[in-house]
Each structure stands twice: as structure tokens, then as C-alpha cells.
Design a protein around this motif. Structure first.
Motif, PDB file in Angstrom:
ATOM      1  N   LEU A   1       3.896  10.287  23.760  1.00 18.12           N
ATOM      2  CA  LEU A   1       3.073   9.739  24.838  1.00 18.12           C
ATOM      3  C   LEU A   1       1.648   9.495  24.355  1.00 18.12           C
ATOM      4  O   LEU A   1       1.049   8.446  24.634  1.00 18.12           O
ATOM      5  CB  LEU A   1       3.066  10.698  26.029  1.00 18.12           C
ATOM      6  CG  LEU A   1       2.274  10.239  27.252  1.00 18.12           C
ATOM      7  CD1 LEU A   1       2.851   8.952  27.814  1.00 18.12           C
ATOM      8  CD2 LEU A   1       2.277  11.341  28.324  1.00 18.12           C
ATOM      9  N   GLU A   2       1.114  10.443  23.619  1.00 16.11           N
ATOM     10  CA  GLU A   2      -0.232  10.274  23.084  1.00 16.11           C
ATOM     11  C   GLU A   2      -0.272   9.104  22.097  1.00 16.11           C
ATOM     12  O   GLU A   2      -1.237   8.318  22.078  1.00 16.11           O
ATOM     13  CB  GLU A   2      -0.688  11.563  22.409  1.00 16.11           C
ATOM     14  CG  GLU A   2      -0.885  12.720  23.387  1.00 16.11           C
ATOM     15  CD  GLU A   2      -1.325  13.997  22.699  1.00 16.11           C
ATOM     16  OE1 GLU A   2      -1.272  14.041  21.449  1.00 16.11           O
ATOM     17  OE2 GLU A   2      -1.723  14.939  23.400  1.00 16.11           O
ATOM     18  N   LEU A   3       0.781   8.986  21.301  1.00 18.16           N
ATOM     19  CA  LEU A   3       0.845   7.877  20.345  1.00 18.16           C
ATOM     20  C   LEU A   3       0.932   6.540  21.081  1.00 18.16           C
ATOM     21  O   LEU A   3       0.260   5.567  20.709  1.00 18.16           O
ATOM     22  CB  LEU A   3       2.048   8.058  19.419  1.00 18.16           C
ATOM     23  CG  LEU A   3       2.294   6.923  18.411  1.00 18.16           C
ATOM     24  CD1 LEU A   3       1.103   6.797  17.455  1.00 18.16           C
ATOM     25  CD2 LEU A   3       3.586   7.172  17.635  1.00 18.16           C
ATOM     26  N   TYR A   4       1.764   6.506  22.144  1.00 15.80           N
ATOM     27  CA  TYR A   4       1.902   5.261  22.900  1.00 15.80           C
ATOM     28  C   TYR A   4       0.599   4.885  23.600  1.00 15.80           C
ATOM     29  O   TYR A   4       0.291   3.698  23.764  1.00 15.80           O
ATOM     30  CB  TYR A   4       3.026   5.374  23.916  1.00 15.80           C
ATOM     31  CG  TYR A   4       4.404   5.260  23.293  1.00 15.80           C
ATOM     32  CD1 TYR A   4       4.716   4.192  22.448  1.00 15.80           C
ATOM     33  CD2 TYR A   4       5.378   6.216  23.531  1.00 15.80           C
ATOM     34  CE1 TYR A   4       5.972   4.089  21.866  1.00 15.80           C
ATOM     35  CE2 TYR A   4       6.631   6.126  22.954  1.00 15.80           C
ATOM     36  CZ  TYR A   4       6.927   5.060  22.122  1.00 15.80           C
ATOM     37  OH  TYR A   4       8.148   4.957  21.545  1.00 15.80           O
ATOM     38  N   HIS A   5      -0.167   5.884  24.028  1.00 11.94           N
ATOM     39  CA  HIS A   5      -1.469   5.587  24.621  1.00 11.94           C
ATOM     40  C   HIS A   5      -2.375   4.912  23.589  1.00 11.94           C
ATOM     41  O   HIS A   5      -3.096   3.946  23.903  1.00 11.94           O
ATOM     42  CB  HIS A   5      -2.130   6.875  25.130  1.00 11.94           C
ATOM     43  CG  HIS A   5      -1.636   7.312  26.469  1.00 11.94           C
ATOM     44  ND1 HIS A   5      -1.588   6.467  27.558  1.00 11.94           N
ATOM     45  CD2 HIS A   5      -1.163   8.518  26.901  1.00 11.94           C
ATOM     46  CE1 HIS A   5      -1.121   7.110  28.604  1.00 11.94           C
ATOM     47  NE2 HIS A   5      -0.844   8.372  28.231  1.00 11.94           N
ATOM     48  N   VAL A   6      -2.342   5.426  22.354  1.00  5.41           N
ATOM     49  CA  VAL A   6      -3.121   4.799  21.285  1.00  5.41           C
ATOM     50  C   VAL A   6      -2.614   3.379  21.037  1.00  5.41           C
ATOM     51  O   VAL A   6      -3.406   2.422  20.896  1.00  5.41           O
ATOM     52  CB  VAL A   6      -3.040   5.636  19.990  1.00  5.41           C
ATOM     53  CG1 VAL A   6      -3.680   4.887  18.826  1.00  5.41           C
ATOM     54  CG2 VAL A   6      -3.717   6.977  20.191  1.00  5.41           C
ATOM     55  N   LYS A   7      -1.288   3.228  20.997  1.00  2.01           N
ATOM     56  CA  LYS A   7      -0.711   1.906  20.745  1.00  2.01           C
ATOM     57  C   LYS A   7      -1.074   0.932  21.862  1.00  2.01           C
ATOM     58  O   LYS A   7      -1.378  -0.246  21.603  1.00  2.01           O
ATOM     59  CB  LYS A   7       0.810   2.013  20.618  1.00  2.01           C
ATOM     60  CG  LYS A   7       1.272   2.597  19.294  1.00  2.01           C
ATOM     61  CD  LYS A   7       2.788   2.551  19.197  1.00  2.01           C
ATOM     62  CE  LYS A   7       3.261   2.996  17.817  1.00  2.01           C
ATOM     63  NZ  LYS A   7       4.744   2.921  17.703  1.00  2.01           N
ATOM     64  N   ASN A   8      -1.034   1.407  23.097  1.00  4.86           N
ATOM     65  CA  ASN A   8      -1.399   0.545  24.216  1.00  4.86           C
ATOM     66  C   ASN A   8      -2.864   0.115  24.138  1.00  4.86           C
ATOM     67  O   ASN A   8      -3.217  -1.032  24.418  1.00  4.86           O
ATOM     68  CB  ASN A   8      -1.148   1.269  25.542  1.00  4.86           C
ATOM     69  CG  ASN A   8       0.311   1.227  25.955  1.00  4.86           C
ATOM     70  OD1 ASN A   8       1.128   0.612  25.272  1.00  4.86           O
ATOM     71  ND2 ASN A   8       0.642   1.864  27.052  1.00  4.86           N
ATOM     72  N   GLU A   9      -3.705   1.096  23.775  1.00  7.59           N
ATOM     73  CA  GLU A   9      -5.123   0.799  23.628  1.00  7.59           C
ATOM     74  C   GLU A   9      -5.333  -0.237  22.533  1.00  7.59           C
ATOM     75  O   GLU A   9      -6.115  -1.197  22.682  1.00  7.59           O
ATOM     76  CB  GLU A   9      -5.890   2.086  23.315  1.00  7.59           C
ATOM     77  CG  GLU A   9      -7.393   1.915  23.326  1.00  7.59           C
ATOM     78  CD  GLU A   9      -8.124   3.220  23.056  1.00  7.59           C
ATOM     79  OE1 GLU A   9      -9.368   3.203  23.018  1.00  7.59           O
ATOM     80  OE2 GLU A   9      -7.441   4.259  22.863  1.00  7.59           O
ATOM     81  N   VAL A  10      -4.620  -0.068  21.434  1.00 11.15           N
ATOM     82  CA  VAL A  10      -4.705  -1.017  20.326  1.00 11.15           C
ATOM     83  C   VAL A  10      -4.190  -2.388  20.757  1.00 11.15           C
ATOM     84  O   VAL A  10      -4.784  -3.433  20.430  1.00 11.15           O
ATOM     85  CB  VAL A  10      -3.916  -0.492  19.115  1.00 11.15           C
ATOM     86  CG1 VAL A  10      -3.779  -1.597  18.048  1.00 11.15           C
ATOM     87  CG2 VAL A  10      -4.596   0.724  18.520  1.00 11.15           C
TER      88      VAL A  10
END
Length: 378
Positions: free
Chosen positions: A250-259
Motif C-alpha cells: 500500500l505504501e509502495l502504491y501510494h508512492v507509485k500513484n504520486e509518481v
């Protein structure tokens, strides 16, 4: 006198003969009475021996391999009835034993020796009947205890099977929404594990009781308990591990979404640059627009730095995600760099082509600004 003496002598002989006759009759009566008692004893002994043998067979037959707990409890009821009969015949056994000992006491002929052997056999069989009942009752109670354990074990295994199915069918999420949904499902699963754990603990406690009671089924009970405990621990460990991975994802996907959102911004600016380049408008206006979009692109660099700081925190917390995060950040940084160069090249190109007009326009704009300031001050 002489006659009187003879009569007296004859009378004495007669009395003596009568006394002997009475003794003979008494001996015969006692013998007859003893013979009658013996015959009655033999009949009672025969009947009691038959009853003992029948109860032995009945005890064995009634307890013959019940298949269910309900069957076993029915057998227990029948065994309890047999026990009641045994207890009720305890007095009769003691009377037969006492009577037999009186009859054979002081007798040494072969017939009485056989009776004495029969008494010894009766005593042995009576004890065997009681021992058989005790052994059968113990076995039955141990079987019921094991059947209850198996029933509890099946209930626990049903719960474990549901956990197995859930853990085996879960697919890796591909976005934040799926990740959040799975996290909630795993939290529900762990809550169910906590609620149902008491049933598992109860089963393990029952298995331990069987072992401590030296139940003949304890090897099977211990084997089943070990298997269930191992499955329970493995499912709990896997659920905890999967949930941790989901939180990391989830934390990784948040970073990916932000990117991804940042990349969309970059793409929008790149598209604006190309639109300006292809526009038929005057170069002066195109230069002004290119200057604005160049400034906007340069302003994205601050957002990129914030994003890199967030990514660094994720990498510090989850070193295993470093490569994936770095790859995403580096690709975004490269896109922003290319967009910035592209916008700057367009700006420089338009400036070089229209330096004079741009200078004159800039002076005119300056005069307009000065006039506006003076009017405001007035």
C-alpha cells in the motif's frame, strides 16, 4: 428276686438297643439332611455359574466396537445395567461361598474335593467378571472421551480449512483500492482467528487430558493435536506476514500513484510545449507562453524533491522496496529533465528569432506598468 433281676437286666439291654437305634436314626437323618442341603447347593451353584458366564458374554458382546458416540453412550447404559445386576448378586455369591465352605469343611472324599475345586473356580470367575466389567467400562469411557475429541477436532479443522482456502486464493493487488480491500479482509480474518482460537485451545486441552489420563487412544490424539496446532500456527503466521506485505504494498502504491500523477503533470506540460511550437500565432505571443510553461516545469522540481523525500522514508522503512522505488523516481526525474530541456529549447529558439520585437514588447510592457503605478499613486 431272681426274676426281678433278669427283668431289670433285660430292660437295660432294651434301653441300650433303643439308644443305639436312635443314634443310628439320628445319623441317617443328618446324612439325609446334609445330602438334601448338598443337592440344593449344587443346583444353586450351577445356576449361579451359568449366570456368571452369561454376564461375561453379555459384557463382551455389548461393548463390541461402537462406531459413534451415540452408540457408545447406549453401550454405557447397558453396561451400567449389567453392573447393577452384578452388585445385586454380590450377597448371593457370598452366601454360596459361605455355604460351600461349610459343606466341604472336614470332608476329604473325592466328591467333596471336586466341590471344593468348583468353589475355587466360582471365586475366580466372579473376580474375572468384575475385572472384565471394570476393564470394559474403562475402555468404553476412554473411547467416548476420544470420540468427543474427534468431534471437536473436526469442528476446528473446518475453521482451519476455511482459513486455508482464503489464504490460498488471495491474488496480489495491483492498485491502492485492491490493496485497501485486501487489508480489510485480512484484518477480518485475523479477528476471526482470535475469536475461534478458544475452540482450538479447548481441543488442545482435551488432547492433553487424554494423554495425562493414559488413554489408550492418546497416540492418535497427540498426533491430531500436533497437526492442528501446526496448521493453526502456520495460518496465523502466513496471515500476519501477508498483511504486513499488503501494508508495504500500500505504501509502495501510494508512492507509485504520486509518481503517476506527477508524470501526468509533466506530460501535460510537454503537450503544451508542442502546442506552442505548432501554433500559428505570432512568435512574440508564443515566446510569452513558452516562458510561462518553462517556469511551470521548473516549478515542478520542488514537487519532485518532496516526492524523493517521501520515497527515501519508504526505502528506509522497507529496504526490500529500494530498487522498485528508485527505478520509478529515476524514470520520473528523467522525464522532468527532458521536459525542461524541451521547453527551454523552444523558449531560446523563439527568443533568438524575435529578439527585437521581444525587446520592444518588453519596454512597452514596462511603460504600461509604470503608468499603472503612477495612476494608482495619484
Amino acid at each position: 428276686r431272681r426274676v426281678h433281676g433278669v427283668i431289670k437286666e433285660q430292660l437295660a439291654d432294651t434301653n441300650e438297643s433303643w439308644s443305639r437305634l436312635r443314634e443310628i436314626l439320628k445319623d441317617r437323618d443328618e446324612q439325609l439332611d446334609q445330602s438334601g442341603n448338598l443337592q440344593r447347593f449344587i443346583r444353586d451353584l450351577d445356576d449361579f455359574e451359568k449366570w456368571v458366564h452369561a454376564k461375561m458374554n453379555e459384557t463382551v458382546n455389548e461393548a463390541a466396537d461402537p462406531q459413534t458416540e451415540a452408540d457408545a453412550r447406549q453401550v454405557q447404559i447397558k453396561l451400567d445395567l449389567i453392573k447393577g445386576e452384578i452388585d445385586n448378586n454380590e450377597d448371593q455369591y457370598q452366601r454360596l461361598k459361605a455355604t460351600g465352605q461349610e459343606l466341604v469343611e472336614g470332608q476329604d472324599n473325592q466328591e467333596y474335593k471336586q466341590f471344593k475345586q468348583r468353589l475355587e473356580t466360582l471365586d475366580k470367575e466372579w473376580n474375572e467378571l468384575n475385572d472384565l466389567w471394570d476393564h470394559t467400562d474403562k475402555q468404553l469411557k476412554q473411547l467416548i472421551q476420544f470420540m468427543q475429541l474427534e468431534k471437536e477436532g473436526r469442528a476446528v479443522e473446518t475453521l482451519l480449512n476455511k482459513q486455508d482456502n482464503f489464504l490460498a486464493k488471495v491474488e496480489k493487488p495491483t492498485n491502492v483500492e485492491q490493496c485497501n480491500e485486501l487489508i480489510n479482509k485480512y484484518k477480518d480474518l485475523l479477528s476471526q482467528m482470535d475469536r475461534h482460537d478458544e475452540k482450538t485451545v479447548q481441543f488442545l486441552r482435551m488432547a492433553d487430558d487424554l494423554y495425562m489420563d493414559d488413554n489408550e487412544h492418546s497416540p492418535k490424539a497427540v498426533e491430531k493435536a500436533n497437526k492442528i496446532q501446526r496448521r493453526r500456527d502456520e495460518n496465523r503466521e502466513k496471515a500476519d506476514d501477508d498483511l504486513k506485505k499488503l501494508v508495504d504494498s500500500l505504501e509502495l502504491y501510494h508512492v507509485k500513484n504520486e509518481v503517476q500523477r506527477f508524470r501526468f503533470l509533466i506530460e501535460d506540460k510537454v503537450a503544451v510545449v508542442e502546442t506552442i511550437r505548432e501554433s500559428p500565432a505570432q512568435d512574440k505571443k508564443k515566446f510569452t507562453k513558452s516562458t510561462g510553461v518553462t517556469n511551470e516545469i521548473e516549478g515542478l522540481e520542488n514537487q519532485l524533491e518532496e516526492m524523493k523525500e517521501n520515497a527515501a522514508k519508504i526505502k528506509e522503512k522497507h529496504p526490500e522496496l529500494c530498487d522498485e522505488v528508485d527505478e520509478s523516481i529515476e524514470a520520473t526525474e528523467a522525464e522532468l529533465h527532458n521536459a525542461k530541456i524541451n521547453a527551454k529549447n523552444l523558449q531560446d529558439e523563439l527568443f533568438d528569432k524575435n529578439k527585437g520585437d521581444i525587446f520592444v514588447g518588453a519596454v512597452d510592457d514596462l511603460h504600461e506598468n509604470i503608468d499603472e503605478v503612477e495612476i494608482d499613486e495619484a
